[in-house]
Design a protein around this motif. Structure first.
Motif, PDB file in Angstrom:
ATOM      1  N   GLY A  29       0.822  -1.211   0.000  1.00 26.96           N
ATOM      2  CA  GLY A  29       0.000   0.000   0.000  1.00 26.96           C
ATOM      3  C   GLY A  29       0.848   1.249   0.000  1.00 26.96           C
ATOM      4  N   TYR A  30       0.176   2.408  -0.021  1.00 21.87           N
ATOM      5  CA  TYR A  30       0.861   3.692  -0.160  1.00 21.87           C
ATOM      6  C   TYR A  30       1.235   4.328   1.173  1.00 21.87           C
ATOM      7  CZ  TYR A  30      -0.453   3.589  -5.070  1.00 21.87           C
ATOM      8  OH  TYR A  30      -0.588   3.252  -6.389  1.00 21.87           O
ATOM      9  N   ASN A  31       0.609   3.929   2.253  1.00 25.00           N
ATOM     10  CA  ASN A  31       0.938   4.455   3.588  1.00 25.00           C
ATOM     11  C   ASN A  31       0.880   5.979   3.610  1.00 25.00           C
ATOM     12  OD1 ASN A  31       1.551   4.148   6.294  1.00 25.00           O
ATOM     13  ND2 ASN A  31       3.761   4.086   5.964  1.00 25.00           N
ATOM     14  N   ASP A  32      -0.256   6.554   3.109  1.00 16.50           N
ATOM     15  CA  ASP A  32      -0.514   8.003   3.110  1.00 16.50           C
ATOM     16  C   ASP A  32       0.448   8.778   2.226  1.00 16.50           C
ATOM     17  OD1 ASP A  32      -2.616   7.668   4.848  1.00 16.50           O
ATOM     18  OD2 ASP A  32      -1.369   7.907   6.631  1.00 16.50           O
ATOM     19  N   THR A  33       1.060   8.144   1.227  1.00 10.23           N
ATOM     20  CA  THR A  33       1.899   8.848   0.251  1.00 10.23           C
ATOM     21  C   THR A  33       1.210   8.808  -1.096  1.00 10.23           C
ATOM     22  OG1 THR A  33       3.159   6.888  -0.393  1.00 10.23           O
ATOM     23  CG2 THR A  33       3.959   8.153   1.520  1.00 10.23           C
ATOM     24  N   ARG A  34       1.766   9.518  -2.051  1.00 10.07           N
ATOM     25  CA  ARG A  34       1.167   9.591  -3.383  1.00 10.07           C
ATOM     26  C   ARG A  34       1.677   8.490  -4.295  1.00 10.07           C
ATOM     27  NH1 ARG A  34       2.143  12.020  -8.385  1.00 10.07           N
ATOM     28  NH2 ARG A  34       0.295  12.858  -9.428  1.00 10.07           N
ATOM     29  N   ASP A  35       2.972   8.168  -4.234  1.00  8.79           N
ATOM     30  CA  ASP A  35       3.515   7.194  -5.172  1.00  8.79           C
ATOM     31  C   ASP A  35       4.599   6.312  -4.566  1.00  8.79           C
ATOM     32  OD1 ASP A  35       5.502   9.039  -4.883  1.00  8.79           O
ATOM     33  OD2 ASP A  35       5.385   9.822  -6.927  1.00  8.79           O
ATOM     34  N   LEU A  54      -7.418  -6.494   4.413  1.00  6.64           N
ATOM     35  CA  LEU A  54      -7.709  -5.475   3.405  1.00  6.64           C
ATOM     36  C   LEU A  54      -8.173  -4.182   4.074  1.00  6.64           C
ATOM     37  CD1 LEU A  54      -9.592  -7.602   0.739  1.00  6.64           C
ATOM     38  CD2 LEU A  54      -7.220  -6.820   0.656  1.00  6.64           C
ATOM     39  N   ARG A  55      -7.871  -3.057   3.428  1.00  3.19           N
ATOM     40  CA  ARG A  55      -8.295  -1.740   3.907  1.00  3.19           C
ATOM     41  C   ARG A  55      -9.074  -1.035   2.795  1.00  3.19           C
ATOM     42  NH1 ARG A  55      -2.618   0.640   6.477  1.00  3.19           N
ATOM     43  NH2 ARG A  55      -1.932  -1.286   7.510  1.00  3.19           N
ATOM     44  N   GLU A  56      -9.778   0.023   3.171  1.00  2.00           N
ATOM     45  CA  GLU A  56     -10.574   0.783   2.199  1.00  2.00           C
ATOM     46  C   GLU A  56      -9.688   1.807   1.493  1.00  2.00           C
ATOM     47  OE1 GLU A  56     -13.614   0.047   1.312  1.00  2.00           O
ATOM     48  OE2 GLU A  56     -13.477  -1.634   2.707  1.00  2.00           O
ATOM     49  N   GLU A  57      -8.794   1.323   0.660  1.00  2.00           N
ATOM     50  CA  GLU A  57      -7.878   2.187  -0.098  1.00  2.00           C
ATOM     51  C   GLU A  57      -7.351   1.380  -1.273  1.00  2.00           C
ATOM     52  OE1 GLU A  57      -3.812   2.450   1.766  1.00  2.00           O
ATOM     53  OE2 GLU A  57      -4.991   2.049   3.568  1.00  2.00           O
ATOM     54  N   VAL A  58      -6.336   1.907  -1.962  1.00  5.74           N
ATOM     55  CA  VAL A  58      -5.722   1.179  -3.067  1.00  5.74           C
ATOM     56  C   VAL A  58      -4.647   0.260  -2.503  1.00  5.74           C
ATOM     57  CG1 VAL A  58      -4.379   1.384  -5.184  1.00  5.74           C
ATOM     58  CG2 VAL A  58      -6.180   3.019  -4.716  1.00  5.74           C
ATOM     59  N   LEU A  59      -4.756  -1.041  -2.789  1.00  8.67           N
ATOM     60  CA  LEU A  59      -3.809  -2.041  -2.295  1.00  8.67           C
ATOM     61  C   LEU A  59      -3.392  -2.942  -3.448  1.00  8.67           C
ATOM     62  CD1 LEU A  59      -5.684  -3.107   0.963  1.00  8.67           C
ATOM     63  CD2 LEU A  59      -3.792  -1.494   0.817  1.00  8.67           C
ATOM     64  N   TYR A  60      -2.232  -3.583  -3.269  1.00  7.36           N
ATOM     65  CA  TYR A  60      -1.747  -4.568  -4.228  1.00  7.36           C
ATOM     66  C   TYR A  60      -1.407  -5.838  -3.444  1.00  7.36           C
ATOM     67  CZ  TYR A  60      -1.245  -0.329  -6.937  1.00  7.36           C
ATOM     68  OH  TYR A  60      -1.487   0.863  -7.557  1.00  7.36           O
ATOM     69  N   GLY A  61      -1.927  -6.994  -3.893  1.00  4.54           N
ATOM     70  CA  GLY A  61      -1.695  -8.242  -3.202  1.00  4.54           C
ATOM     71  C   GLY A  61      -1.036  -9.275  -4.090  1.00  4.54           C
ATOM     72  N   PHE A  62      -0.381 -10.233  -3.447  1.00  3.62           N
ATOM     73  CA  PHE A  62       0.264 -11.333  -4.165  1.00  3.62           C
ATOM     74  C   PHE A  62       0.086 -12.567  -3.292  1.00  3.62           C
ATOM     75  CE2 PHE A  62       3.883 -13.992  -5.412  1.00  3.62           C
ATOM     76  CZ  PHE A  62       3.751 -13.991  -6.799  1.00  3.62           C
ATOM     77  N   ALA A  63      -0.440 -13.660  -3.864  1.00  2.00           N
ATOM     78  CA  ALA A  63      -0.738 -14.847  -3.061  1.00  2.00           C
ATOM     79  C   ALA A  63      -0.369 -16.105  -3.832  1.00  2.00           C
ATOM     80  CB  ALA A  63      -2.217 -14.879  -2.672  1.00  2.00           C
ATOM     81  N   ARG A  64      -0.089 -17.164  -3.049  1.00  2.00           N
ATOM     82  CA  ARG A  64       0.244 -18.472  -3.633  1.00  2.00           C
ATOM     83  C   ARG A  64      -0.845 -19.462  -3.270  1.00  2.00           C
ATOM     84  NH1 ARG A  64       4.493 -20.006  -0.647  1.00  2.00           N
ATOM     85  NH2 ARG A  64       3.307 -21.546   0.536  1.00  2.00           N
ATOM     86  N   LEU A  65      -1.343 -20.172  -4.267  1.00  2.00           N
ATOM     87  CA  LEU A  65      -2.244 -21.289  -4.069  1.00  2.00           C
ATOM     88  C   LEU A  65      -1.629 -22.495  -4.765  1.00  2.00           C
ATOM     89  CD1 LEU A  65      -4.222 -18.747  -3.757  1.00  2.00           C
ATOM     90  CD2 LEU A  65      -6.031 -20.419  -4.189  1.00  2.00           C
ATOM     91  N   GLU A  66      -1.330 -23.516  -3.980  1.00  2.00           N
ATOM     92  CA  GLU A  66      -0.577 -24.660  -4.499  1.00  2.00           C
ATOM     93  C   GLU A  66       0.722 -24.140  -5.106  1.00  2.00           C
ATOM     94  OE1 GLU A  66      -2.969 -27.218  -6.890  1.00  2.00           O
ATOM     95  OE2 GLU A  66      -4.688 -27.094  -5.533  1.00  2.00           O
ATOM     96  N   GLU A  67       0.916 -24.375  -6.366  1.00  2.00           N
ATOM     97  CA  GLU A  67       2.147 -23.891  -7.006  1.00  2.00           C
ATOM     98  C   GLU A  67       1.842 -22.810  -8.040  1.00  2.00           C
ATOM     99  OE1 GLU A  67       4.273 -27.166  -8.596  1.00  2.00           O
ATOM    100  OE2 GLU A  67       4.718 -28.057  -6.639  1.00  2.00           O
TER     101      GLU A  67
END
Length: 389
Positions: A29-35, A54-67
């Motif tokens: 996430g951005y942690n109250d920054t612009r970029d 999750l929070r009510e803002e712009v977030l990016y996630g990465f997850a693994r399921l099996e391989e």
């Protein structure tokens, strides 16, 4: 719309996920920054744990399921349009950094990230991520399939690759030779002090990016240095040109002033000689046209004048024999002053007299202006010569 992904914790969590080190999801996430994008959280509890973070803002996630791996762009419904557009651009930069993804998904609420949706996007089946299987029954290589199965055209019960590799207890022969005793693996030779382990793919990419960034920064610094040097050189050339032009203008003005002074000096000498000769012979000292105001009249009048002896004669025209006004200049002139600022007429001057006749005429001052500056100077010089001023 570039973004900053230099937080080292991002790649640490990413490597833990792809190397199966316990972590199976992360959130950025951005942690109250612009970029500036940084690591918010990570964990090993799977998609349900990730959804809880999750929070009510712009977030990016990465997850693994099996391989398999999924990249998530989470844009809350409360996010403005500008930030939504920025998230799409920054999401591509995040995807370029976290390259191992097999699929990507954009979500606006946690329901979009359900296990079913994610598994469908990753083309995984079954509740726990494995292909659905039927119960395994012992089989014998010498026992054919049942006739009923052959009649219906249904293949034998499928089994996983692991089931095919591992025989059932009923198929094991008791007189089969015992498997060899396991041997302990040989210890790896210790690394020498001079040897270095090969860089991983991510480390090599980071090193290449750093070298590229250093090269670009170095080229930008060299470009700015060249531009600054060129700017200073141009400014120095401009200053030198302006100074040269100012010097040339000063020298030209000085030369013109000296030439003018020399010309005026020569004219004064010539005029002085003419005055002396005319005075000796009783001739006309100076004559010509100029405009006059005075003698009780408020109007400017064009008059022909003649200076003979100590008297200024004024005529209506050059053909007139008798003057309409004569001003005695011998000992009666109180002053000759430049009045251009007063009357706002170029080449004008005032002649102040102190004679009874001047008082009778309505005033002791006469105003004159000439056609040119040179004529005015010549007349003033002649009047000064005659009156002794």
């Amino acid at each position: 719309m570039s973004c900053d992904l230099s937080d080292p914790n991002i790649l640490v969590a990413y490597n833990e996920i792809i190397n199966f080190e316990g972590t199976n999801w992360l959130i950025l996430g951005y942690n109250d920054t612009r970029d500036v994008i940084s690591l918010y959280s990570k964990g090993s509890g799977g998609l349900s744990e990730m959804r809880d973070n999750l929070r009510e803002e712009v977030l990016y996630g990465f997850a693994r399921l099996e391989e398999r791996y999924v990249l998530i762009t989470y844009v809350s419904e409360q996010v403005s349009g500008v930030r939504r557009a920025r998230a799409l651009v920054h999401g591509r930069a995040v995807g370029a950094l976290l390259k191992a993804q097999n699929a990507s998904i954009t979500a606006s609420n946690p329901n979009d990230l359900s296990d079913v949706n994610i598994r469908t996007r990753l083309k995984l089946s079954g509740e726990n991520g494995s292909a659905p299987t039927t119960p395994i029954t012992p089989t014998h290589p010498d026992r054919p399939d049942s006739p009923a199965s052959a009649r219906r055209g249904r293949p034998a019960s499928p089994s996983s690759s692991a089931d095919r590799r591992t025989p059932s207890l009923s198929s094991i022969s008791y007189d089969a030779p015992a498997p060899p005793a396991p041997t302990s693996p040989l210890p790896s030779p210790p690394l020498s002090a001079s040897s270095k382990p090969p860089l991983s793919r991510d480390d090599a990419e980071r090193k290449a990016r750093k070298e590229e960034n250093d090269r670009v920064a170095r080229e930008e610094a060299e470009k700015r240095s060249r531009e600054e040097a060129e700017r200073r050189q141009a400014e120095a050339a401009d200053r030198q040109r302006v100074e040269q032009q100012a010097l040339e203008s000063k020298l030209r003005d000085e030369a013109e002033r000296r030439a003018k002074d020399e010309s005026e000096k020569a004219q004064r000498e010539t005029l002085k000689k003419q005055f002396v000769d005319a005075d000796k012979l009783g001739q006309t000292l100076l004559s010509g046209y100029m405009s006059v105001q005075g003698g009780g009249s408020p109007f400017w009048k064009r008059r022909y004048f003649s200076i003979r002896g100590k008297t200024l004669y004024l005529y209506r025209d050059v053909l007139d024999k008798n003057p309409i006004t004569s001003l005695d200049l011998a000992g009666t002139v109180r002053g000759i002053e430049n009045v251009q600022p007063e009357v706002l007429i170029p080449n004008s001057f005032r002649l102040d007299l102190s004679t009874p006749q001047a008082a009778v005429d309505g005033g002791g001052s006469y105003y004159f202006f000439c056609d040119t500056h040179q004529e005015g100077q010549t007349i003033v010089a002649a009047l000064s010569k005659v009156s002794g001023r």
